[in-house]
Design a protein around this motif. Structure first.
Motif, PDB file in Angstrom:
ATOM      1  N   ARG A  77       0.407  -1.463  -0.061  1.00 27.32           N
ATOM      2  CA  ARG A  77       0.130  -0.071  -0.207  1.00 27.32           C
ATOM      3  C   ARG A  77       0.759   1.263  -0.400  1.00 27.32           C
ATOM      4  O   ARG A  77       0.393   2.397  -0.992  1.00 27.32           O
ATOM      5  CB  ARG A  77      -0.622   0.297   1.100  1.00 27.32           C
ATOM      6  CG  ARG A  77      -2.159  -0.965   1.307  1.00 27.32           C
ATOM      7  CD  ARG A  77      -2.802  -0.835   1.954  1.00 27.32           C
ATOM      8  NE  ARG A  77      -3.994  -2.010   2.386  1.00 27.32           N
ATOM      9  CZ  ARG A  77      -3.847  -2.806   3.351  1.00 27.32           C
ATOM     10  NH1 ARG A  77      -2.534  -3.187   4.502  1.00 27.32           N
ATOM     11  NH2 ARG A  77      -4.228  -3.546   2.995  1.00 27.32           N
ATOM     12  N   ARG A  78       1.931   1.040   1.030  1.00 31.30           N
ATOM     13  CA  ARG A  78       3.100   2.630   1.132  1.00 31.30           C
ATOM     14  C   ARG A  78       3.565   2.033  -0.303  1.00 31.30           C
ATOM     15  O   ARG A  78       3.225   3.550  -1.152  1.00 31.30           O
ATOM     16  CB  ARG A  78       4.086   2.686   1.770  1.00 31.30           C
ATOM     17  CG  ARG A  78       3.528   2.758   3.259  1.00 31.30           C
ATOM     18  CD  ARG A  78       4.583   3.203   4.570  1.00 31.30           C
ATOM     19  NE  ARG A  78       5.041   1.700   4.215  1.00 31.30           N
ATOM     20  CZ  ARG A  78       4.851   0.504   5.761  1.00 31.30           C
ATOM     21  NH1 ARG A  78       4.546   0.754   6.142  1.00 31.30           N
ATOM     22  NH2 ARG A  78       6.072  -0.451   5.598  1.00 31.30           N
ATOM     23  N   ALA A  79       3.986   1.570  -1.418  1.00 32.18           N
ATOM     24  CA  ALA A  79       4.832   1.945  -2.316  1.00 32.18           C
ATOM     25  C   ALA A  79       4.001   2.197  -3.180  1.00 32.18           C
ATOM     26  O   ALA A  79       4.118   3.404  -3.676  1.00 32.18           O
ATOM     27  CB  ALA A  79       5.004   0.543  -3.038  1.00 32.18           C
ATOM     28  N   ALA A  80       2.761   1.938  -3.577  1.00 31.97           N
ATOM     29  CA  ALA A  80       1.225   2.497  -4.180  1.00 31.97           C
ATOM     30  C   ALA A  80       0.967   3.848  -4.378  1.00 31.97           C
ATOM     31  O   ALA A  80       1.301   4.436  -5.469  1.00 31.97           O
ATOM     32  CB  ALA A  80       0.176   1.920  -3.850  1.00 31.97           C
ATOM     33  N   LEU A  81       1.095   3.595  -2.714  1.00 33.54           N
ATOM     34  CA  LEU A  81       0.649   5.345  -2.679  1.00 33.54           C
ATOM     35  C   LEU A  81       2.280   6.595  -3.024  1.00 33.54           C
ATOM     36  O   LEU A  81       1.849   7.184  -3.742  1.00 33.54           O
ATOM     37  CB  LEU A  81       0.146   5.731  -1.131  1.00 33.54           C
ATOM     38  CG  LEU A  81      -1.154   5.326  -0.619  1.00 33.54           C
ATOM     39  CD1 LEU A  81      -1.342   4.947   0.337  1.00 33.54           C
ATOM     40  CD2 LEU A  81      -2.050   6.354  -1.046  1.00 33.54           C
ATOM     41  N   GLY A  82       3.241   5.913  -3.343  1.00 34.78           N
ATOM     42  CA  GLY A  82       4.268   6.634  -3.671  1.00 34.78           C
ATOM     43  C   GLY A  82       4.320   6.561  -4.820  1.00 34.78           C
ATOM     44  O   GLY A  82       4.568   8.551  -4.849  1.00 34.78           O
ATOM     45  N   GLY A 112       1.637   6.723  -6.726  1.00 35.07           N
ATOM     46  CA  GLY A 112       0.689   8.193  -7.568  1.00 35.07           C
ATOM     47  C   GLY A 112       1.128   9.216  -7.414  1.00 35.07           C
ATOM     48  O   GLY A 112       1.362   9.975  -7.751  1.00 35.07           O
ATOM     49  N   ALA A 113       1.837   9.133  -5.870  1.00 39.04           N
ATOM     50  CA  ALA A 113       2.373  10.731  -5.158  1.00 39.04           C
ATOM     51  C   ALA A 113       3.432  11.479  -6.347  1.00 39.04           C
ATOM     52  O   ALA A 113       3.323  11.988  -6.720  1.00 39.04           O
ATOM     53  CB  ALA A 113       2.870  10.650  -4.199  1.00 39.04           C
ATOM     54  N   LEU A 114       4.314  10.425  -7.057  1.00 39.09           N
ATOM     55  CA  LEU A 114       5.602  10.617  -7.466  1.00 39.09           C
ATOM     56  C   LEU A 114       4.545  10.552  -9.018  1.00 39.09           C
ATOM     57  O   LEU A 114       5.306  12.126  -9.598  1.00 39.09           O
ATOM     58  CB  LEU A 114       6.523  10.110  -7.668  1.00 39.09           C
ATOM     59  CG  LEU A 114       7.388   9.899  -8.461  1.00 39.09           C
ATOM     60  CD1 LEU A 114       8.441  10.949  -7.796  1.00 39.09           C
ATOM     61  CD2 LEU A 114       8.337   8.941  -8.199  1.00 39.09           C
ATOM     62  N   THR A 115       3.911   9.677  -9.706  1.00 32.89           N
ATOM     63  CA  THR A 115       2.772  10.845 -10.676  1.00 32.89           C
ATOM     64  C   THR A 115       2.488  12.341 -10.785  1.00 32.89           C
ATOM     65  O   THR A 115       2.545  12.758 -11.757  1.00 32.89           O
ATOM     66  CB  THR A 115       1.959   9.575 -10.924  1.00 32.89           C
ATOM     67  OG1 THR A 115       3.254   8.634 -10.988  1.00 32.89           O
ATOM     68  CG2 THR A 115       1.065   9.456 -12.352  1.00 32.89           C
ATOM     69  N   LEU A 116       1.787  12.274  -9.752  1.00 37.75           N
ATOM     70  CA  LEU A 116       1.384  13.640  -9.229  1.00 37.75           C
ATOM     71  C   LEU A 116       2.130  14.235  -9.459  1.00 37.75           C
ATOM     72  O   LEU A 116       1.767  15.238 -10.374  1.00 37.75           O
ATOM     73  CB  LEU A 116       0.484  13.885  -8.685  1.00 37.75           C
ATOM     74  CG  LEU A 116      -1.229  12.845  -8.842  1.00 37.75           C
ATOM     75  CD1 LEU A 116      -1.961  12.669  -7.187  1.00 37.75           C
ATOM     76  CD2 LEU A 116      -1.623  12.743  -9.539  1.00 37.75           C
TER      77      LEU A 116
END
Length: 113
Positions: free
Chosen positions: A14-19, A21-25
């Motif tokens: 979950r932390r990797a997926a959120l990371g 996503g945040a990096l993409t944004l």
């Protein structure tokens, strides 16, 4: 124990997926900000100067990040594992070696006098 491991793996995922996503944004936002800066600099100067300013800014930031990433701090070394406490036979051997060395140095000092 297996449930705890599964939970830890799920949390890491979950932390990797959120990371990601945040990096993409952040990258998309940086693209829009660069475009806005290009438009503004093109209005107040020529496009060639706008490209030089933006390119120089990115190049400079890249050099700074490269310098920071290659800098090694003496305090950032990983801690060494502590050695296991010596067993009784090892402690006896160490005491014997220390006594031998002490005797040899005392004998060599006595010969010099």
């Amino acid at each position: 124990m297996l449930q705890s491991l599964k939970y830890d793996i799920a949390q890491a995922g979950r932390r990797a997926a959120l990371g990601v996503g945040a990096l993409t944004l952040i990258i998309v936002g940086l693209g829009f900000l660069t475009t806005a800066l290009w438009m503004y600099l093109s209005l107040i100067s020529e496009p060639m100067y706008a490209a030089l300013i933006i390119g120089g800014g990115y190049f400079g930031l890249g050099l700074i990040l490269l310098a920071v990433s290659t800098h090694r701090s003496p305090h950032s070394a990983p801690p060494h594992a502590r050695p296991a406490p010596p067993t009784e036979s090892v402690a006896n051997a160490q005491t014997l070696v220390e006594a031998f060395i002490s005797g040899m140095s005392a004998g060599s000092r006595a010969k010099r006098k």
